[in-house]
Design an enzyme around this catalytic site. Structure first.
Site, PDB file in Angstrom:
ATOM      1  N   HIS A 156       0.837  -1.222   0.000  1.00 27.39           N
ATOM      2  CA  HIS A 156       0.000   0.000   0.000  1.00 27.39           C
ATOM      3  C   HIS A 156       0.866   1.265   0.000  1.00 27.39           C
ATOM      4  O   HIS A 156       0.444   2.306   0.489  1.00 27.39           O
ATOM      5  CB  HIS A 156      -0.944   0.043   1.206  1.00 27.39           C
ATOM      6  CG  HIS A 156      -1.680  -1.235   1.442  1.00 27.39           C
ATOM      7  ND1 HIS A 156      -2.903  -1.512   0.893  1.00 27.39           N
ATOM      8  CD2 HIS A 156      -1.336  -2.337   2.157  1.00 27.39           C
ATOM      9  CE1 HIS A 156      -3.299  -2.719   1.275  1.00 27.39           C
ATOM     10  NE2 HIS A 156      -2.360  -3.255   2.031  1.00 27.39           N
ATOM     11  N   SER A 277      14.921  21.760 -16.594  1.00 34.16           N
ATOM     12  CA  SER A 277      13.703  22.532 -16.808  1.00 34.16           C
ATOM     13  C   SER A 277      14.075  23.822 -17.511  1.00 34.16           C
ATOM     14  O   SER A 277      15.148  24.387 -17.268  1.00 34.16           O
ATOM     15  CB  SER A 277      13.070  22.842 -15.450  1.00 34.16           C
ATOM     16  OG  SER A 277      12.246  23.983 -15.548  1.00 34.16           O
ATOM     17  N   LYS A 283      16.250  22.216 -11.432  1.00 35.93           N
ATOM     18  CA  LYS A 283      15.563  20.946 -11.661  1.00 35.93           C
ATOM     19  C   LYS A 283      16.415  19.901 -12.384  1.00 35.93           C
ATOM     20  O   LYS A 283      17.172  20.210 -13.273  1.00 35.93           O
ATOM     21  CB  LYS A 283      14.285  21.168 -12.494  1.00 35.93           C
ATOM     22  CG  LYS A 283      13.176  21.885 -11.777  1.00 35.93           C
ATOM     23  CD  LYS A 283      12.546  21.089 -10.622  1.00 35.93           C
ATOM     24  CE  LYS A 283      11.788  19.867 -11.077  1.00 35.93           C
ATOM     25  NZ  LYS A 283      10.512  20.206 -11.739  1.00 35.93           N
ATOM     26  N   GLU A 290       9.602   8.597 -16.867  1.00 34.76           N
ATOM     27  CA  GLU A 290       8.247   9.136 -17.080  1.00 34.76           C
ATOM     28  C   GLU A 290       7.743   8.792 -18.486  1.00 34.76           C
ATOM     29  O   GLU A 290       6.602   8.390 -18.675  1.00 34.76           O
ATOM     30  CB  GLU A 290       8.240  10.658 -16.892  1.00 34.76           C
ATOM     31  CG  GLU A 290       8.407  11.093 -15.449  1.00 34.76           C
ATOM     32  CD  GLU A 290       8.574  12.607 -15.349  1.00 34.76           C
ATOM     33  OE1 GLU A 290       7.584  13.325 -15.535  1.00 34.76           O
ATOM     34  OE2 GLU A 290       9.707  13.054 -15.115  1.00 34.76           O
TER      35      GLU A 290
END
Ligand code: ARG
Length: 459
Positions: A156, A277, A283, A290
């Site tokens: 979980h 970024s 970043k 992804e």
């Protein structure tokens, strides 16, 4: 009116129809399979005295020229030729004359496309297996280095029990092994030749289908022609197998994304496989995992697309089936680049064992061990042990410490049957190594598992 099938027509087709009907823009990818199929067919026709040796030799010379024109980029692919089968046959006939017109004896585009596409898919099954093995080899290298690196095992997405990172990666090795087995079994099942099925019902010519099957590397000729010319199970299977593999890749990618966050900090992807970024200078983004997660969706789309195309098709060949190729090509290319880039990302990532250790000290990961201790050493029924452990967890929370750091005195206040030997049980390393049942996380069991995958890879 230069269509091969124009005999019964009195007017030419509209250019709109040509554009709509054609597959040549994408099926040209199958040119090798198509030429090899034609060569096998012509060789068989010659063996069966349907073509002469002279005609075969002209066909061979002509197809060799077509092949070199295609590979040199000088072959003219025209929408009006509809598909690669007709484009190649037309060019062949232009080069060698009448012998070219005999090539299509005892053959239809229906068995021809089935041969070409099936052989492409069979080849890709094996190539993808090799690419998965390369990925597994890199995962194995990292796993073997980290059979003592403790991190929180989760259910979980909550801290559950301490495991080691090699064990965690071993779970993905198990998934990728199943993927390999699926591609291999699909290859075995579908390794049958459609050639000679002709349009749907076979042919009156005295052909030898087993012979062409063996020339093309198939296991045997297919059994029922009506099925064979319309069967696209092999394409559905590779789409399902890629989808399942991408689902595994996506799960690992999701973990890589989480692990790269400040909140986890379990891994750091290399600069080579990270992105920045355009606005936030600080970043470092995990675009690779992804995108892998995202690309999984489009592969599922191709699977659903083809399942839907095939649903409700009457026997045998229907033009709908022409919609089988683009999704498969796209899924295969997606699989290939995904396997390769994931392998590189894993090979170059940094594993931050200290952050994994720190995280393992949160969430009382050895609570189950205290309960197991009470069962094993104090002969307390598990349900009661669970309750007593709950009290110890509550006490640790109150003290703002992890259960693995609680002092003996507090435990004995909760239950007098607890003695000093409990402290070893609460250590995370002990907890991890205590799970030495078959398939468990203990370092020795993990090492055995990794050995198993290493043997599987033949490394
Ligand atoms: N371009 C077609 C396809 O990809 C080849 C088979 C066409 N056969 C036919 N009878 N129209 O499916």
């Amino acid at each position: 009116m230069d269509k091969m099938w124009s005999g019964r027509f009195s007017a030419g087709t509209s250019s709109l129809l040509d554009a709509f009907n054609a597959s040549i823009m994408f099926d040209r990818k199958l040119y090798r399979e198509d030429i090899e199929g034609s060569l096998a067919h012509a060789t068989m026709l010659t063996k069966q005295n349907i073509l002469t040796a002279e005609e075969l030799s002209q066909i061979e010379t002509g197809l060799a020229q077509v092949l070199s024109e295609i590979e040199a980029g000088t072959f003219e692919w025209k929408i009006s030729d509809e598909d690669l089968h007709m484009a190649i046959e037309k060019r062949l006939t232009a080069i060698i004359g009448d012998a070219g017109k005999k090539l299509h004896t005892a053959r239809s585009r229906n068995d021809q496309v089935a041969v070409d596409f099936r052989r492409y898919v069979l080849r890709k099954n094996l190539e993808i297996v090799e690419a998965i093995k390369l990925l597994m080899t890199e995962v194995l290298v990292v796993a073997q280095k980290h059979t003592e690196t403790i991190l929180p095992g989760m259910t979980h997405l909550q801290h559950a029990q301490p495991i080691n990172f090699g064990f965690h990666l071993g779970a993905y090795l198990a998934m990728f092994k199943r993927d390999i087995e699926r591609f291999e079994s699909s290859h075995k099942r579908n390794n049958i030749s459609p050639l000679g099925c002709a349009a749907l019902a076979g042919t009156p010519h005295n052909i030898d289908r087993e012979y062409t099957a063996s020339l093309l590397g198939f296991e045997s000729a297919s059994v029922n022609c009506l099925d064979t010319v319309s069967d696209r199970d092999f394409a559905l299977e590779i789409l399902f197998n890629i989808s399942t593999m991408m689902m595994h890749i996506s799960r690992l990618s999701e973990e890589l994304v989480m692990w790269s966050s400040y909140e986890f900090g379990f891994v750091e992807l290399s600069d080579e496989y990270s992105t920045g970024s355009s606005i936030m200078p600080q970043k470092k983004n995990p675009d690779v995992p992804e995108l892998l997660r995202g690309k999984t969706g489009r592969v599922y789309g191709s699977l659903m697309g083809l399942l839907t195309v095939m649903k409700g098709l009457p026997l045998a060949y229907n033009k709908d089936t022409q919609e089988d190729k683009e999704g498969v090509f796209d899924a295969v290319e997606t699989a290939e680049i995904s396997l390769e880039i994931l392998k590189e990302a894993i090979k170059t990532m940094q594993v931050k064992a200290h952050n994994m250790a720190k995280a393992s000290k949160i969430g009382h990961l050895s609570a189950t061990d205290l309960a197991d201790y009470l069962v094993q050493k104090c002969d307390i029924p598990f349900r009661e042990a669970h309750f007593i452990t709950g009290k110890a967890v509550a006490k640790s929370e109150e003290l703002k410490i992890d259960l693995s750091e609680i002092e003996l005195g507090y435990l004995q206040e909760i239950d007098a049957r607890i003695s000093e030997d409990v402290l070893a049980f609460l250590q995370l390393e002990h907890s991890m190594n205590a799970r030495k049942s078959a398939g468990g996380t203990a370092t020795i069991r993990t090492q055995e598992q990794l050995e198993y995958f290493k043997n599987f890879l033949g490394a």
